[in-house]
Design a protein around this motif. Structure first.
Motif, short mmCIF file in Angstrom:
data_model
loop_
_atom_site.label_atom_id
_atom_site.label_comp_id
_atom_site.label_asym_id
_atom_site.label_seq_id
_atom_site.Cartn_x
_atom_site.Cartn_y
_atom_site.Cartn_z
N MET A 1 0.85 -1.20 0.00
CA MET A 1 0.00 0.00 0.00
C MET A 1 0.88 1.24 0.00
N LYS A 2 0.52 2.21 -0.82
CA LYS A 2 1.28 3.45 -0.88
C LYS A 2 1.10 4.24 0.41
N ARG A 3 2.16 4.90 0.81
CA ARG A 3 2.11 5.70 2.02
C ARG A 3 1.76 7.15 1.69
N ARG A 4 1.11 7.82 2.62
CA ARG A 4 0.80 9.23 2.42
C ARG A 4 2.09 10.04 2.54
N VAL A 5 2.18 11.09 1.71
CA VAL A 5 3.36 11.95 1.70
C VAL A 5 2.94 13.35 2.14
N ASN A 6 3.53 13.81 3.22
CA ASN A 6 3.22 15.11 3.78
C ASN A 6 4.28 16.14 3.39
N VAL A 7 3.85 17.38 3.20
CA VAL A 7 4.77 18.49 2.98
C VAL A 7 4.79 19.29 4.28
N ILE A 8 5.86 19.12 5.05
CA ILE A 8 5.89 19.70 6.39
C ILE A 8 6.71 20.98 6.48
N GLY A 9 7.47 21.29 5.45
CA GLY A 9 8.27 22.50 5.48
C GLY A 9 8.48 23.04 4.08
N ALA A 101 12.43 6.08 2.24
CA ALA A 101 12.94 7.10 3.15
C ALA A 101 11.78 7.65 3.96
N GLU A 102 12.09 8.27 5.09
CA GLU A 102 11.07 8.86 5.96
C GLU A 102 11.01 10.38 5.82
N CYS A 103 12.12 11.00 5.45
CA CYS A 103 12.18 12.45 5.33
C CYS A 103 13.14 12.81 4.20
N VAL A 104 12.65 13.61 3.25
CA VAL A 104 13.42 13.91 2.04
C VAL A 104 13.32 15.41 1.74
N LEU A 105 14.41 15.96 1.25
CA LEU A 105 14.46 17.35 0.82
C LEU A 105 14.39 17.43 -0.70
N ALA A 219 15.61 30.56 -5.43
CA ALA A 219 15.62 29.18 -4.93
C ALA A 219 14.37 28.93 -4.10
N ALA A 220 13.99 27.66 -4.02
CA ALA A 220 12.85 27.23 -3.21
C ALA A 220 13.09 25.79 -2.77
N ALA A 221 12.42 25.40 -1.69
CA ALA A 221 12.66 24.06 -1.14
C ALA A 221 11.41 23.55 -0.43
N ALA A 222 11.33 22.23 -0.33
CA ALA A 222 10.24 21.58 0.40
C ALA A 222 10.77 20.37 1.15
N ILE A 223 10.26 20.14 2.35
CA ILE A 223 10.58 18.96 3.15
C ILE A 223 9.37 18.04 3.14
N LEU A 224 9.58 16.80 2.68
CA LEU A 224 8.52 15.80 2.61
C LEU A 224 8.79 14.71 3.64
N CYS A 225 7.70 14.13 4.17
CA CYS A 225 7.90 13.06 5.14
C CYS A 225 6.71 12.13 5.16
N SER A 226 6.88 10.99 5.81
CA SER A 226 5.82 10.00 6.00
C SER A 226 4.95 10.39 7.20
N ASP A 227 3.81 9.72 7.32
CA ASP A 227 2.95 9.93 8.48
C ASP A 227 3.68 9.55 9.77
N GLU A 228 4.47 8.48 9.71
CA GLU A 228 5.18 8.02 10.90
C GLU A 228 6.19 9.07 11.38
N PHE A 229 6.89 9.67 10.43
CA PHE A 229 7.86 10.71 10.78
C PHE A 229 7.15 11.92 11.37
N ALA A 230 6.03 12.31 10.76
CA ALA A 230 5.27 13.45 11.26
C ALA A 230 4.77 13.21 12.68
N ALA A 231 4.26 12.01 12.93
CA ALA A 231 3.76 11.68 14.27
C ALA A 231 4.89 11.71 15.30
N LYS A 232 6.03 11.19 14.92
CA LYS A 232 7.19 11.17 15.81
C LYS A 232 7.61 12.57 16.24
N HIS A 233 7.41 13.54 15.32
CA HIS A 233 7.84 14.91 15.59
C HIS A 233 6.68 15.82 15.99
N GLY A 234 5.52 15.22 16.28
CA GLY A 234 4.39 15.99 16.76
C GLY A 234 3.77 16.90 15.73
#
Length: 393
Positions: A1-9, A101-105, A219-234
């Protein structure tokens, strides 16, 4: 199953004219640090990086990312013409979604030269030789900048087909300046009237100078992460990628000899179809759009390619005000490429940044009220089209 990808930064620099910007790695550092601060994480948490740029030597991505830290992570350089930033985002999303990966730039940057884009390698056949041949067969070639001939030619073909007024294209540029007047990151934020847009020097019918995006640095940037990573970091209620698709040229880009097809209309249409099907959401549900308005002609065509209005309906859509605040959709609240600027490698990630701000409700004077679903369209000739849908629960 594909995991959700969050844009956290997300983060970006204010775009600048060529010759007035810092070095590319300094701009990348600013954008990257802003994204990390926005995410509330340290660079040491990032496991991979995808760095997008068009003009630069082969490991500029490493030089740029090293400004954030020397942690030994994989750094992949990405070059996909004007859709480079979104291509870096596409790869970063795949890494998270696939569980690699759990967190990618994803980071994009560009230090551009003054004047129209040109080829850097004159000892070999250019990669867009097939596109140029379509243009030669359809309309010939003159002294105007090649990109303006391509997109202007597509606009001219549309005008002949539907009888579209030149003022209609100019209204897009005037709308972009109004939106940009509320964006501190935009390069050009002085409001222009339709008459002023039309009075600027002709570039290639129907385009005048103020209907063409400027070469830009930034320049521009985005930080992507999994639900598990987001939960771990509140991190809660993050903006996430509901669907994403990339297409490249189809046979229809080259046969029949159509300028509209050649500049990527079918790439846009098919990528949009894939995104709507994957998300289970149609264009009627979208609140805000950042689309690739390198020229006003392309914005007009993209309304139809994305299904925001029926084919042949763009002129009515524009004159009804359905492309701005108070209408059906707000398109390019940032001011778009026409007014914010177009540093090729950074553009897709700057679009991402704007849409994340919109969905968070933090876009200040340009905020689209109640925005919950956003669509991003980033096009590169040669070619690649990346369309991304973002949501906020």
């Amino acid at each position: 199953m594909k995991r959700r990808v969050n844009v956290i930064g997300v983060g970006m620099t204010k775009f600048a004219k060529p010759g007035s910007s810092p070095e590319y790695f300094e701009m990348a550092r600013e954008a990257g640090l802003n994204a990390l601060k926005d995410a509330g994480i340290a660079y040491a948490e990032v496991q991979q990086a995808y760095a997008g740029y068009v003009y630069g030597d082969s490991t500029c991505g490493q030089r740029a990312v090293y400004e954030l830290g020397l942690t030994g992570i994989p750094v992949v350089n990405v070059n996909n013409n004007c859709s480079t930033g979104s291509s870096a985002l596409y790869l970063a999303r795949q890494a998270i979604e696939g569980g690699l990966a759990e967190c990618v730039l994803a980071i994009g940057f560009e230090k551009m030269e003054r004047g129209a884009l040109g080829s850097k390698f004159n000892d070999r056949i250019p990669p867009m030789d097939q596109h140029v041949q379509v243009m030669m067969d359809a309309q010939g070639f003159n002294s105007a900048p090649p990109a303006a001939q391509m997109f202007g030619g597509a606009g001219r073909e549309y005008r002949w087909q539907y009888g579209t007024r030149r003022e209609t294209f100019a209204k897009i540029a005037a709308k972009a300046r109004v939106h940009a007047s509320n964006n501190p990151f935009a390069l050009f934020n002085q409001i222009l009237s339709v008459e002023e847009v039309l009075a600027s020097e002709d570039v290639f019918d129907p385009l005048t100078r103020f209907q063409c995006c400027p070469p830009t640095c930034g320049a521009a940037a985005a930080i992507l992460c999994s639900d598990e990573f987001a939960a771990k970091h509140g991190i809660k209620n993050a903006v996430y990628i509901a669907a994403q698709a990339m297409t490249t040229d189809f046979a229809s880009s080259f046969e029949p000899r159509s300028m509209i097809k050649m500049i990527g209309y079918d790439m846009t249409k098919d990528a949009a179809r894939q995104v709507y099907e994957a998300a289970g959401i149609g264009p009627e549900d979208i609140d805000v759009v950042e689309l690739h308005d390198c020229f006003t002609a392309n914005e007009l065509l993209t309304y139809e390619g994305l299904g925001l209005c029926p084919e042949g309906g763009a002129e009515q859509f524009i004159w009804d005000g359905d492309n701005t605040y108070g209408g059906k959709y707000v398109t390019n609240p940032s001011g778009g490429l026409l007014s914010k600027g177009h540093p090729l490698g950074a553009t897709g990630l700057a679009q991402c940044t704007e849409l994340v701000w919109q969905l968070r409700g933090t876009a200040d004077r340009r905020q689209v009220e109640g925005a919950r679903i956003a669509l991003q369209h980033n096009l590169g000739l040669g070619g690649a089209c990346v369309i991304t849908m973002y949501r906020k629960d």
